[in-house]
Motif scaffolding. Sequence first.
Motif, short mmCIF file in Angstrom:
data_model
loop_
_atom_site.label_atom_id
_atom_site.label_comp_id
_atom_site.label_asym_id
_atom_site.label_seq_id
_atom_site.Cartn_x
_atom_site.Cartn_y
_atom_site.Cartn_z
N UNK A 1 0.79 -1.17 0.12
CA UNK A 1 0.03 0.05 0.07
C UNK A 1 0.90 1.27 -0.08
N UNK A 2 0.68 2.03 -0.93
CA UNK A 2 1.83 3.08 -1.17
C UNK A 2 1.12 4.31 -0.96
N UNK A 3 -0.40 4.32 -0.39
CA UNK A 3 -0.92 5.83 0.01
C UNK A 3 -0.50 6.10 1.50
N UNK A 4 -0.29 7.33 1.39
CA UNK A 4 0.24 7.97 2.77
C UNK A 4 -0.57 7.72 4.06
N UNK A 5 -1.74 7.90 3.77
CA UNK A 5 -2.92 7.88 4.87
C UNK A 5 -3.92 7.20 4.31
N UNK A 6 -4.07 6.05 4.77
CA UNK A 6 -5.23 4.92 4.41
C UNK A 6 -6.30 4.88 5.48
N UNK A 7 -7.57 5.35 5.20
CA UNK A 7 -8.59 4.97 6.22
C UNK A 7 -8.44 3.62 6.52
N UNK A 8 -8.82 3.02 7.75
CA UNK A 8 -8.88 1.94 8.40
C UNK A 8 -9.94 1.05 7.39
N UNK A 9 -11.05 1.45 7.19
CA UNK A 9 -11.88 0.66 6.33
C UNK A 9 -11.21 0.31 4.92
N UNK A 10 -10.46 1.23 4.36
CA UNK A 10 -10.07 0.97 3.01
C UNK A 10 -8.96 0.02 3.10
N UNK B 1 -6.88 -5.77 2.71
CA UNK B 1 -6.54 -7.12 3.20
C UNK B 1 -7.55 -8.17 2.90
N UNK B 2 -8.97 -7.64 2.88
CA UNK B 2 -9.88 -8.60 2.53
C UNK B 2 -9.76 -9.20 1.00
N UNK B 3 -9.40 -8.30 0.19
CA UNK B 3 -9.36 -8.67 -1.17
C UNK B 3 -7.98 -9.57 -1.42
N UNK C 1 -7.82 -1.61 12.47
CA UNK C 1 -8.88 -1.37 13.65
C UNK C 1 -9.15 0.22 13.70
N UNK C 2 -8.23 0.98 13.38
CA UNK C 2 -8.42 2.38 13.20
C UNK C 2 -8.13 3.13 14.63
N UNK C 3 -7.40 2.63 15.30
CA UNK C 3 -7.09 3.22 16.58
C UNK C 3 -5.67 4.17 16.21
N UNK C 4 -6.15 5.58 16.25
CA UNK C 4 -5.08 6.35 16.18
C UNK C 4 -4.45 7.04 17.59
N UNK C 5 -3.17 6.82 17.61
CA UNK C 5 -2.59 6.98 18.96
C UNK C 5 -2.39 8.52 18.92
N UNK C 6 -2.94 9.08 20.24
CA UNK C 6 -2.85 10.46 20.59
C UNK C 6 -1.60 10.92 21.26
N UNK C 7 -0.76 11.87 20.80
CA UNK C 7 0.21 12.50 21.17
C UNK C 7 0.04 13.83 21.87
N UNK C 8 0.61 13.63 23.30
CA UNK C 8 0.26 14.93 23.93
C UNK C 8 1.70 15.91 24.30
N UNK C 9 1.23 17.08 24.93
CA UNK C 9 2.32 17.70 25.17
C UNK C 9 3.06 17.18 26.47
#
Length: 651
Positions: free
Chosen positions: A228-237, A242-244, A280-288
């Motif tokens: 997958x060469x896309x930089x930001x791929x939505x989890x559903x996509x 993977x399903x294909x 699963x689309x869990x985006x990690x949160x980065x804080x100060x």
Amino acid sequence: MLPRLLSLLPRGSFRSLGIVHDVLIAAIAISLSLGLAFGFRITFNNWQIWSLIVAFTALSAAMFPLFSLNSGAWRYASLLDVLSIVKAVTAINVVFLAGHFILFRGLYLPRSSLVMTWFIMIVGLGGPRLAYRLWKERGLSARFFDTSGIRVPVENVVIYGFTDNADLFIRDARRSHHGVHIVGLVDDKAKNQGRQLHGVKVLGALADLPEIARRAELGATPINQLIVAKAQVPPAELAAVVEVAAPLKIAVKRLPDISRAGDLGEAPIEVLPVSLEDLLGRREIRLDIDEVARLIEGRCIAVTGAGGSIGSELVAQIASFKPKRLVLIDAGEFNLYSIGRRMADQHPGVETVERVADVRQRARIMAIFDEWKPEVIFHAAALKHVPIVEENPLEGIETNLLGSRNVADAALGCGALAFVMVSTDKAVNPTNVMGATKRAAEAYCQALDLGQAGTRFMTVRFGNVMGSAGSVIPLFQNQLSRGGPLTVTDPDITRFFMTIPEASRLILHAAGHGIADRAAEGQIFVLDMGEPIRITELAERLIQLAGLRPYKDIRIEYTGLRKGEKLYEELFGEGETREDTGLPGLLIARSRVSDVAFLRARFEAIAEAIAAGDAPAAVALLSDVVPEFGRARLSNAALISPALPAPRPEA
């Protein structure tokens, strides 16, 4: 033969050869142009013509460095290098013409010769560079031999996405020759169908992958990977990709965002595996990190359960904030040894104290805290496996409840600045002993936080962490390695998930924020877990990541809910209100606060029941401390009690 000869040259020799090449091209260009203008016999018998050739060559040698023609490697030659060549050649010809006209009024220099020199130099300087790059990218691409002459395995790859990342990866794969053969691209945009990228054709859309794979198999180039060469791929996509690919036994991998990475150097681009977190689309949160640094830097920090999944990650992250000392406490010798070795390897400058101790040993914990006087305590030690605690309630209550009380009292006794307890979403409206013990421990920390002005007591509540000891993911991976089936308790069961590093990072941020914000006293910090995830979907995605098909290659079986297990978990309980902290990923649960004296009395009674080995009495007392658990027990008892037999009709 030529590649082997070139490989024998010292690294700096290539640049020297490039400089010599450019100067020779300048000499050849002016010689050819003057020879064509005057005739070669006349040209080379005339010393004035030779002086022009020498002067032009010397001028070129002096001006080439101004345009950095050899500052980059020829194997990376591009249109920008050709543009630099055009600029350099033009400048050299203009300066030479102006200088010669001023000094000699243009004698022995036909104007046409400089026009010819301009063209010859551009071709002579640019052609070999582009030819060398093509030779590096294409001339060896079919051979795939390593430096010792041994053929390396070849991965036949399809790239998903007509993007800048794909462009960079194709060029890198051809340049580095690390056993990658790019069969083609797939892209779902209609405008990209039939297009080419560096000679690699878009073969169709993602839905066409089965046919593309079939044709590649017939062509003796079976596809091994889809990248997958896309930089930001939505989890559903990504999940759809993977399903294909899974039924075709094609492994799915992804590229980092190399289009923004700057200079990649000569190392090949690293292709990353697609992780469960990606799907699963869990985006990690980065804080100060300022609040965390103020809490930890230069202080003595203690961590209980330091060798566990959360504890060991907490220790590693705490070490990066330069504490004065780390006191590592764990009941398991091997766990303590492992985290001690990790600290010695990764943070040798941080002083560590390793102590084998069980939080149930009140006197032992008190002695350790009295000796080292930790200023901040992170309490991560606990029994966390619901069915095991349900079958061993005395051990669960003694560890999770009385153990937490022991560590909290030790924190008070040594005058610690802050105590942070790691809790769980199972403490919300608990239906099992494990959840009830954690809720009771939460209540004790809340009461202590409001009952005195010295030590700050904070509780951080969150859901499951991916990959932790005893979690469902290692279980699934083990079952998958044996060929299945994967066992799920219920088709509709859901859980919250978070990565171990993110959970540990947010625990630290909650602690730092809690010290800075006294308005949150007596309340519970809750980590924003996002949306709950169906465990069945988790199992399906793991099977697909292995390149297999759920329900066909690997079965999923449902075993029924275990004792004390809930169908879904919650982050906020009855009577609790949700509030924002102003920090992303961090919430507050405001709830009732129990009386410290009441809790201590009940805890002493629970300790007596445990000493007597009376599990029913200990659980009953726990129900008094956590009324929600008591109501859940009564409800479950009513559901499972046998029905009375119906009266027999009279004759």
